[in-house]
Design a protein around this motif. Structure first.
Motif, PDB file in Angstrom:
ATOM      1  N   PRO A 177      67.510  18.657  68.996  1.00  0.00           N
ATOM      2  CA  PRO A 177      66.958  19.197  70.263  1.00  0.00           C
ATOM      3  C   PRO A 177      65.476  19.553  70.161  1.00  0.00           C
ATOM      4  O   PRO A 177      64.734  19.448  71.150  1.00  0.00           O
ATOM      5  CB  PRO A 177      67.816  20.439  70.523  1.00  0.00           C
ATOM      6  CG  PRO A 177      68.423  20.787  69.224  1.00  0.00           C
ATOM      7  CD  PRO A 177      68.592  19.512  68.486  1.00  0.00           C
ATOM      8  N   VAL A 178      65.029  19.956  68.958  1.00  0.00           N
ATOM      9  CA  VAL A 178      63.611  20.297  68.786  1.00  0.00           C
ATOM     10  C   VAL A 178      62.743  19.044  68.927  1.00  0.00           C
ATOM     11  O   VAL A 178      61.709  19.062  69.614  1.00  0.00           O
ATOM     12  CB  VAL A 178      63.385  20.969  67.417  1.00  0.00           C
ATOM     13  CG1 VAL A 178      61.898  21.199  67.171  1.00  0.00           C
ATOM     14  CG2 VAL A 178      64.135  22.293  67.343  1.00  0.00           C
ATOM     15  N   VAL A 179      63.147  17.960  68.285  1.00  0.00           N
ATOM     16  CA  VAL A 179      62.393  16.700  68.379  1.00  0.00           C
ATOM     17  C   VAL A 179      62.404  16.177  69.812  1.00  0.00           C
ATOM     18  O   VAL A 179      61.392  15.654  70.308  1.00  0.00           O
ATOM     19  CB  VAL A 179      62.980  15.663  67.399  1.00  0.00           C
ATOM     20  CG1 VAL A 179      62.390  14.279  67.661  1.00  0.00           C
ATOM     21  CG2 VAL A 179      62.706  16.072  65.964  1.00  0.00           C
ATOM     22  N   THR A 180      63.541  16.317  70.494  1.00  0.00           N
ATOM     23  CA  THR A 180      63.609  15.913  71.901  1.00  0.00           C
ATOM     24  C   THR A 180      62.585  16.665  72.740  1.00  0.00           C
ATOM     25  O   THR A 180      61.858  16.077  73.553  1.00  0.00           O
ATOM     26  CB  THR A 180      65.014  16.167  72.462  1.00  0.00           C
ATOM     27  OG1 THR A 180      65.974  15.464  71.676  1.00  0.00           O
ATOM     28  CG2 THR A 180      65.124  15.706  73.904  1.00  0.00           C
ATOM     29  N   MET A 181      62.510  17.968  72.526  1.00  0.00           N
ATOM     30  CA  MET A 181      61.565  18.782  73.289  1.00  0.00           C
ATOM     31  C   MET A 181      60.114  18.438  72.930  1.00  0.00           C
ATOM     32  O   MET A 181      59.245  18.411  73.812  1.00  0.00           O
ATOM     33  CB  MET A 181      61.842  20.258  73.031  1.00  0.00           C
ATOM     34  CG  MET A 181      60.958  21.202  73.829  1.00  0.00           C
ATOM     35  SD  MET A 181      61.004  20.898  75.615  1.00  0.00           S
ATOM     36  CE  MET A 181      62.745  21.198  75.951  1.00  0.00           C
ATOM     37  N   ILE A 182      59.837  18.150  71.662  1.00  0.00           N
ATOM     38  CA  ILE A 182      58.478  17.785  71.257  1.00  0.00           C
ATOM     39  C   ILE A 182      58.053  16.481  71.942  1.00  0.00           C
ATOM     40  O   ILE A 182      56.919  16.341  72.414  1.00  0.00           O
ATOM     41  CB  ILE A 182      58.377  17.662  69.729  1.00  0.00           C
ATOM     42  CG1 ILE A 182      58.523  19.044  69.075  1.00  0.00           C
ATOM     43  CG2 ILE A 182      57.050  17.039  69.312  1.00  0.00           C
ATOM     44  CD1 ILE A 182      58.623  19.005  67.571  1.00  0.00           C
ATOM     45  N   GLY A 183      58.970  15.511  71.997  1.00  0.00           N
ATOM     46  CA  GLY A 183      58.663  14.261  72.683  1.00  0.00           C
ATOM     47  C   GLY A 183      58.375  14.470  74.163  1.00  0.00           C
ATOM     48  O   GLY A 183      57.435  13.903  74.716  1.00  0.00           O
ATOM     49  N   LEU A 184      59.179  15.310  74.810  1.00  0.00           N
ATOM     50  CA  LEU A 184      58.944  15.609  76.221  1.00  0.00           C
ATOM     51  C   LEU A 184      57.622  16.347  76.412  1.00  0.00           C
ATOM     52  O   LEU A 184      56.890  16.107  77.382  1.00  0.00           O
ATOM     53  CB  LEU A 184      60.099  16.444  76.771  1.00  0.00           C
ATOM     54  CG  LEU A 184      61.458  15.743  76.882  1.00  0.00           C
ATOM     55  CD1 LEU A 184      62.530  16.732  77.307  1.00  0.00           C
ATOM     56  CD2 LEU A 184      61.390  14.584  77.865  1.00  0.00           C
TER      57      LEU A 184
END
Length: 316
Positions: free
Chosen positions: A238-245
């Protein structure tokens, strides 16, 4: 796994094609004639018709899209109505400001949010968790442009440490250019760090309740080593997902901050093109923003395969 990556690449290309068609059609149906805007209200009908033919505006919209798509695949995004220069050159020139700004803001956001999220999960319901919660709510609720104005007031007007705005260009020296981007990057990173802190904390708390974490603790490994070496890597999806967004948001959503600091970035170019009704620039910038979002989602999906070995197993 190779087959899965190829499937994602094919999906990416189809999505880009569909998005380009949608953007061109919407821009082409907007009211207003670009040729009439360029010539002004005093232009004669013959002059207006000649310019429309020169710009290809007398052709059907679908045919104009095919010509535009073929030219875009060759790297030709058209000629700006306002600036009279190739659009591709304009975009790449502005990216020299926007991309470093986005990378700086994302880096600052990660450096602030990850330690704060880990410590908030470690000392749950304690003073540090309460402080991180206040920081997160402030970052989520306070607009970035307002933070930018406060930073200008403090560090530029009062202390005189940083420039209040403008960008000298990379030719003026790496240090001078980097200094001009510090305050805008902080303004953008503040809100992003608030969101990322909450996501990191929630993901950490969820993983900390897993059985393997209790097993790690039973082996006598220290709490901090357990958090950083075992819990955080398993909470990264979820952290990587948020960083991409966040990265795509910083590229496409920095219009207000770039205008506050008078930065010649891509967001400011989009704003100027909208005000001047430069359709060629607008559709190219919007397409670039959409392509960036799609490509970042693709890269995040690929990153999942390297972060979580279970996904690699399913792919095989």
């Amino acid at each position: 796994m190779t087959a899965l990556i190829l499937k994602r690449i094919l999906s990416l290309l189809i999505t880009l094609l569909a998005v380009s068609f949608l953007i061109y059609m919407v821009m082409g149906l907007l009211p207003g004639d670009p040729a009439a805007i360029m010539l002004g209200t005093s232009a004669s009908p013959d002059t207006l018709a000649a310019l429309q033919k020169q710009m290809g505006l007398d052709q059907p919209l679908a045919l104009r899209y095919l010509h535009w798509l073929a030219a875009m695949l060759r790297g030709d995004l058209g000629q700006s109505y306002t600036y009279g220069v190739p659009v591709a050159g304009l975009i790449f020139e502005r990216l020299a400001v926007t991309l470093p700004l986005a990378f700086m803001a994302v880096s600052l956001s990660i450096l602030i949010a990850l330690p704060l999220g880990v410590m908030a999960a470690r000392y749950r319901d304690g003073p540090l968790d309460f402080a991180s919660s206040l920081f997160s709510h402030a970052g989520i609720s306070v607009p970035g442009f307002w933070v930018g104005l406060l930073l200008i007031l403090l560090f530029s007007t009062t202390l005189g440490w940083m420039p209040a705005g403008g960008f000298p260009g990379w030719a003026a020296g790496f240090g001078a250019a980097l200094k001009a981007l510090v305050l805008p990057a902080l303004a953008l990173a503040f809100s992003q760090a608030g969101v990322l802190t909450r996501v990191c904390r929630s993901a950490m708390l969820e993983v900390m309740n897993e059985d393997f974490v209790r097993t790690v603790r039973a082996k006598g490994i220290s709490e901090m080593a357990t958090l950083w070496k075992h819990v955080l890597p398993n909470a990264l999806i979820p952290v990587v997902t948020m960083i991409g967004l966040q990265f795509t948001f910083l590229i496409a959503g920095a219009v207000l901050v770039e205008n506050v600091f008078n930065l010649p970035g891509l967001g400011r170019l989009a704003y100027q093109a909208l005000m001047q009704r430069d359709i060629v620039v607008m559709q190219s910038v919007v397409l670039f923003f959409c392509a960036l979002v799609i490509i970042m989602n693709f890269l995040v999906d690929i990153a999942y395969l390297f972060i979580d070995p279970r996904l690699r197993g399913r792919a095989r």
